[in-house]
Design a protein around this motif. Structure first.
Motif, PDB file in Angstrom:
ATOM      1  N   SER A   1       3.412  16.859   3.337  1.00 51.93           N
ATOM      2  CA  SER A   1       3.869  15.699   2.275  1.00 51.93           C
ATOM      3  C   SER A   1       4.782  14.831   2.680  1.00 51.93           C
ATOM      4  O   SER A   1       5.404  13.874   2.231  1.00 51.93           O
ATOM      5  CB  SER A   1       4.566  16.569   1.085  1.00 51.93           C
ATOM      6  N   GLN A   2       5.422  15.274   4.234  1.00 52.12           N
ATOM      7  CA  GLN A   2       6.183  14.254   4.732  1.00 52.12           C
ATOM      8  C   GLN A   2       5.673  13.910   6.255  1.00 52.12           C
ATOM      9  O   GLN A   2       6.176  14.436   7.184  1.00 52.12           O
ATOM     10  CB  GLN A   2       7.748  15.315   5.012  1.00 52.12           C
ATOM     11  N   PRO A   3       4.790  12.970   6.369  1.00 50.11           N
ATOM     12  CA  PRO A   3       4.127  12.632   7.544  1.00 50.11           C
ATOM     13  C   PRO A   3       4.894  11.971   8.450  1.00 50.11           C
ATOM     14  O   PRO A   3       5.707  11.098   8.167  1.00 50.11           O
ATOM     15  CB  PRO A   3       2.967  11.933   7.162  1.00 50.11           C
ATOM     16  N   GLY A   4       4.660  12.221   9.728  1.00 51.91           N
ATOM     17  CA  GLY A   4       5.460  11.637  10.773  1.00 51.91           C
ATOM     18  C   GLY A   4       6.877  12.382  11.044  1.00 51.91           C
ATOM     19  O   GLY A   4       7.857  11.481  11.378  1.00 51.91           O
ATOM     20  N   GLN A   5       6.885  13.672  10.591  1.00 56.97           N
ATOM     21  CA  GLN A   5       8.336  14.121  10.974  1.00 56.97           C
ATOM     22  C   GLN A   5       8.908  14.084  12.245  1.00 56.97           C
ATOM     23  O   GLN A   5      10.160  14.293  12.235  1.00 56.97           O
ATOM     24  CB  GLN A   5       8.011  15.850  10.477  1.00 56.97           C
ATOM     25  N   ARG A   6       8.108  13.907  13.402  1.00 58.09           N
ATOM     26  CA  ARG A   6       8.486  13.996  14.730  1.00 58.09           C
ATOM     27  C   ARG A   6       9.438  12.729  14.878  1.00 58.09           C
ATOM     28  O   ARG A   6      10.084  12.669  15.886  1.00 58.09           O
ATOM     29  CB  ARG A   6       7.299  14.030  15.637  1.00 58.09           C
ATOM     30  N   LEU A   7       9.325  11.741  14.088  1.00 57.51           N
ATOM     31  CA  LEU A   7       9.881  10.353  14.300  1.00 57.51           C
ATOM     32  C   LEU A   7      11.315  10.880  13.687  1.00 57.51           C
ATOM     33  O   LEU A   7      12.188   9.892  14.046  1.00 57.51           O
ATOM     34  CB  LEU A   7       9.329   9.443  13.412  1.00 57.51           C
TER      35      LEU A   7
ATOM     36  N   LYS B   1      14.940   9.922   8.636  1.00 56.51           N
ATOM     37  CA  LYS B   1      14.879   8.419   8.174  1.00 56.51           C
ATOM     38  C   LYS B   1      13.568   7.754   8.472  1.00 56.51           C
ATOM     39  O   LYS B   1      13.301   6.784   7.601  1.00 56.51           O
ATOM     40  CB  LYS B   1      16.085   7.812   9.175  1.00 56.51           C
ATOM     41  N   ALA B   2      12.704   7.811   9.594  1.00 54.48           N
ATOM     42  CA  ALA B   2      11.717   7.403   9.781  1.00 54.48           C
ATOM     43  C   ALA B   2      10.702   7.411   8.731  1.00 54.48           C
ATOM     44  O   ALA B   2       9.991   6.676   8.289  1.00 54.48           O
ATOM     45  CB  ALA B   2      11.263   7.539  11.174  1.00 54.48           C
ATOM     46  N   VAL B   3      10.726   8.598   8.484  1.00 53.90           N
ATOM     47  CA  VAL B   3       9.579   9.249   7.318  1.00 53.90           C
ATOM     48  C   VAL B   3       9.933   8.513   6.244  1.00 53.90           C
ATOM     49  O   VAL B   3       8.983   7.881   5.325  1.00 53.90           O
ATOM     50  CB  VAL B   3       9.608  10.630   7.195  1.00 53.90           C
ATOM     51  N   SER B   4      11.092   8.476   5.758  1.00 55.31           N
ATOM     52  CA  SER B   4      11.459   7.864   4.384  1.00 55.31           C
ATOM     53  C   SER B   4      10.892   6.245   4.513  1.00 55.31           C
ATOM     54  O   SER B   4      10.418   5.649   3.500  1.00 55.31           O
ATOM     55  CB  SER B   4      13.038   8.004   4.059  1.00 55.31           C
ATOM     56  N   GLY B   5      11.493   5.730   5.672  1.00 53.62           N
ATOM     57  CA  GLY B   5      11.254   4.357   5.855  1.00 53.62           C
ATOM     58  C   GLY B   5       9.511   3.984   5.866  1.00 53.62           C
ATOM     59  O   GLY B   5       9.025   3.229   5.264  1.00 53.62           O
ATOM     60  N   LEU B   6       8.813   4.928   6.543  1.00 55.28           N
ATOM     61  CA  LEU B   6       7.337   4.672   6.360  1.00 55.28           C
ATOM     62  C   LEU B   6       6.790   4.843   5.087  1.00 55.28           C
ATOM     63  O   LEU B   6       5.933   4.027   4.527  1.00 55.28           O
ATOM     64  CB  LEU B   6       6.711   5.672   7.092  1.00 55.28           C
ATOM     65  N   LEU B   7       7.349   5.695   4.070  1.00 57.89           N
ATOM     66  CA  LEU B   7       6.729   6.161   2.854  1.00 57.89           C
ATOM     67  C   LEU B   7       7.174   4.925   1.920  1.00 57.89           C
ATOM     68  O   LEU B   7       6.519   4.381   0.986  1.00 57.89           O
ATOM     69  CB  LEU B   7       7.392   7.229   2.402  1.00 57.89           C
TER      70      LEU B   7
ATOM     71  N   VAL C   1      11.979   3.379  16.476  1.00 65.53           N
ATOM     72  CA  VAL C   1      12.543   4.377  16.508  1.00 65.53           C
ATOM     73  C   VAL C   1      12.717   5.107  17.931  1.00 65.53           C
ATOM     74  O   VAL C   1      11.692   5.021  18.957  1.00 65.53           O
ATOM     75  CB  VAL C   1      11.261   5.469  15.802  1.00 65.53           C
ATOM     76  N   PHE C   2      13.869   5.730  17.890  1.00 64.23           N
ATOM     77  CA  PHE C   2      14.510   6.530  19.249  1.00 64.23           C
ATOM     78  C   PHE C   2      14.907   7.698  18.862  1.00 64.23           C
ATOM     79  O   PHE C   2      15.587   7.890  17.907  1.00 64.23           O
ATOM     80  CB  PHE C   2      15.708   5.583  19.820  1.00 64.23           C
TER      81      PHE C   2
ATOM     82  N   VAL D   1      17.789   7.573  16.275  1.00 61.77           N
ATOM     83  CA  VAL D   1      18.016   6.080  15.728  1.00 61.77           C
ATOM     84  C   VAL D   1      16.681   5.418  15.141  1.00 61.77           C
ATOM     85  O   VAL D   1      15.851   5.458  15.843  1.00 61.77           O
ATOM     86  CB  VAL D   1      18.668   5.245  16.936  1.00 61.77           C
ATOM     87  N   VAL D   2      16.883   4.799  14.090  1.00 63.14           N
ATOM     88  CA  VAL D   2      15.869   4.237  13.438  1.00 63.14           C
ATOM     89  C   VAL D   2      16.309   2.880  12.963  1.00 63.14           C
ATOM     90  O   VAL D   2      17.297   2.779  12.285  1.00 63.14           O
ATOM     91  CB  VAL D   2      15.239   4.858  12.090  1.00 63.14           C
ATOM     92  N   LEU D   3      15.587   1.595  13.556  1.00 64.17           N
ATOM     93  CA  LEU D   3      16.042   0.335  13.111  1.00 64.17           C
ATOM     94  C   LEU D   3      15.094  -0.282  12.329  1.00 64.17           C
ATOM     95  O   LEU D   3      13.882  -0.080  12.438  1.00 64.17           O
ATOM     96  CB  LEU D   3      16.155  -0.580  14.491  1.00 64.17           C
ATOM     97  N   PRO D   4      15.389  -0.910  11.411  1.00 57.90           N
ATOM     98  CA  PRO D   4      14.548  -1.221  10.159  1.00 57.90           C
ATOM     99  C   PRO D   4      13.587  -2.197  10.862  1.00 57.90           C
ATOM    100  O   PRO D   4      13.645  -2.936  11.635  1.00 57.90           O
ATOM    101  CB  PRO D   4      15.450  -2.118   9.003  1.00 57.90           C
ATOM    102  N   ARG D   5      12.205  -2.353  10.046  1.00 58.03           N
ATOM    103  CA  ARG D   5      11.396  -3.655  10.201  1.00 58.03           C
ATOM    104  C   ARG D   5      11.880  -4.838  10.439  1.00 58.03           C
ATOM    105  O   ARG D   5      12.453  -5.470   9.353  1.00 58.03           O
ATOM    106  CB  ARG D   5      10.190  -3.436   9.182  1.00 58.03           C
TER     107      ARG D   5
END
Length: 390
Positions: A203-209, A212-218, A356-357, A364-368
Motif C-alpha cells: 500500500s506504500q510502494p517505493g518504501q526504500r526511497l 517522504k519520497a513515497v508520499s511524493g510519488l503517490l 532522492v538521497f 533527503v528528498v528534493l521536489p520535482r
C-alpha cells in the motif's frame, strides 16, 4: 587480445584475476584495480564486450534515446586497461572458486570477482503477457512500439519483489516509465484516450526511497490522474487484464518489473547462497567460506539496512570495495575495505525529476524540478565517457 582465449595470461607475478560480467560493477572494479596500481592480468568473462546503459531505457519510448545510443563497445576500454575478454557464458564456479566453468571451457584464477548481475523471477502465471522494460533494449523498444500503436485503452505499470528477500526489488525505473508515459501522452494529446494504472502488492510502494519520497510519488500520481491498485498480492496476468487477490482490472498493455534473484548458474556452483538465491557476501564483498572470492552488484546479497538498493550506484560502491580488497590480498595486506550503503536517484518524468538521497544518517528528498532531468542526462554522458573509445 583474442576473445577466444579461455586461459588468462599470467603476469610477472603469475597471479590471475578473473571478473565475471561486463556491467557496472565489473567495469568499475577494473578501473579501481588499475587506479590503485594493480598490474596483474585481468580476464573478463561475459557474453558481450559491450555495456548497455540500462538507466536510460526509460527514454526510449519517448524517442529521447535510441537503442544504439545506449550500447557502448568495450574493446577500446579493455585494451587501455590491459584486459583479456573471454566471450562466453558462465555455467558454474567450482574448486572453491578457483575454476569458472564457461561455454568456452574452464577458466582458472587466483582472485575472482563475480559481477555478472542477477535475473528476474518469472514465476508469476501469465508473465509472458507483460513487458519487462528493464530487460534491455528490445523490451524498451517493444514498449515504445506498442504504446505508439495504442489508440485508446489502459496501460498498467507495476513491480514485484523476491518473497524470500524483499529488498531484491528495483521499483524506481517503473515510476519513471509511468510518469514518462504520462508526460509523453500529454504532449501528444493522447492522454484522455489512454488510462494509466499503477499496481503494487504494497500500500506504500517505493518504501526504500523513504517515507517522504513515497508520499511524493503517490501525490504525483493523484495530480496526474493516474489510478492506483495497491495493497493486493498479484495472482496472474492475462492478455488483457491484471488479476490480484483484491480483484482484476483491464489492461491493454502491461509493464511489470519482477523481483530479482541470483544467476541461474549458481545451481552448479560451490558458492553459498542467501534465502533469496543470491551469492552470500560480507560487508567487504568477500564470499564467506571461500578464499579470494568476491561479489559486487546484483548477484550478491549483502549486509546492510533494509532499504539498501539494487542499483548501479550501489553496485559501483561495492565494486570499489571489492577491488581494493583484491589489491590488498595481492599485496599481502589485510582486506578490510567496506562499502557504504547509499541510495541516490533521480525519478525522471521526461521534463523534470525528483531527487532522492539516502544513507545511514540522512534521507533527503528534493521536489520535482526541471533541472534534475538535465542533470540526469549530464550524468549519463559523464559516466559513459570513461568507457567510450578515445
Amino acid at each position: 587480445m583474442s576473445s577466444s582465449d579461455t586461459a588468462p595470461r599470467s603476469s610477472a607475478s603469475g597471479r590471475r584475476i578473473v571478473i565475471l560480467g561486463s556491467g557496472f560493477a565489473a567495469l568499475t572494479a577494473i578501473r579501481e584495480l588499475r587506479r590503485v596500481g594493480v598490474r596483474e592480468e585481468i580476464t573478463v568473462v561475459s557474453p558481450r564486450d559491450e555495456l548497455i546503459y540500462l538507466p536510460s531505457l526509460i527514454w526510449i519510448p519517448a524517442g529521447i534515446r535510441k537503442g544504439d545510443d545506449l550500447k557502448v563497445p568495450l574493446a577500446g576500454f579493455f585494451a587501455r586497461h590491459g584486459v583479456t575478454h573471454v566471450k562466453a557464458e558462465v555455467q558454474g564456479v567450482t574448486d572453491g572458486g578457483r575454476i569458472v566453468e564457461t561455454t568456452q571451457g574452464p577458466v582458472s584464477n587466483d582472485l575472482l570477482l563475480i559481477a555478472s548481475g542477477g535475473r528476474y523471477i518469472r514465476k508469476l502465471p501469465g508473465i509472458e503477457n507483460a513487458i519487462i522494460p528493464c530487460e534491455g533494449i528490445k523490451a524498451a523498444e517493444a514498449l515504445r512500439d506498442r504504446l505508439a500503436a495504442l489508440k485508446h485503452g489502459t496501460v498498467a505499470v507495476g513491480f514485484g519483489t523476491n518473497p524470500n528477500e524483499p529488498s531484491a526489488v528495483r521499483g524506481g525505473p517503473m515510476f519513471e516509465f509511468l510518469f514518462g508515459m504520462d508526460t509523453l501522452l500529454r504532449r501528444q494529446g493522447r492522454r484522455e484516450s489512454i488510462d494509466l494504472v499503477f499496481f503494487n502488492p504494497s500500500s506504500q510502494p517505493g518504501q526504500r526511497l523513504g517515507p517522504k519520497a513515497v508520499s511524493g510519488l503517490l501525490r504525483q500520481m493523484e495530480r496526474r490522474g493516474i489510478r492506483s491498485h495497491l495493497g493486493h498480492k498479484m495472482v496472474r496476468f492475462e492478455p488483457t487484464a491484471v488479476v490480484t487477490e483484491g480483484g482484476a482490472f483491464d489492461a491493454d498493455l502491461i509493464l511489470f518489473m519482477p523481483g530479482l534473484t541470483g544467476p541461474a548458474w549458481l545451481e552448479a556452483s560451490c558458492l553459498p547462497r542467501s534465502p533469496g538465491g543470491f551469492i552470500a557476501a560480507s560487508e567487504t564483498c568477500a564470499v564467506p567460506g571461500l578464499e579470494r572470492v568476491y561479489v559486487a552488484g546484483d548477484a550478491g546479497s549483502f549486509p546492510g539496512p533494509d532499504w539498501m538498493p539494487k542499483q548501479a550506484h550501489q553496485a559501483d560502491l561495492q565494486a570499489v570495495a571489492a577491488a581494493r580488497n583484491m589489491a590488498a590480498e595481492l599485496a599481502e595486506r589485510q582486506p578490510d575495505a567496506v562499502f557504504k550503503p547509499e541510495l541516490i536517484c533521480i525519478v525522471d518524468t521526461l521534463d523534470a525529476g525528483m531527487l532522492v538521497f539516502r544513507d545511514t544518517r540522512r534521507n533527503v528528498v528534493l521536489p520535482r524540478l526541471a533541472p534534475f532531468h538535465a542533470l540526469k542526462r549530464m550524468f549519463e554522458a559523464r559516466y559513459l565517457k570513461a568507457y567510450r573509445a578515445t
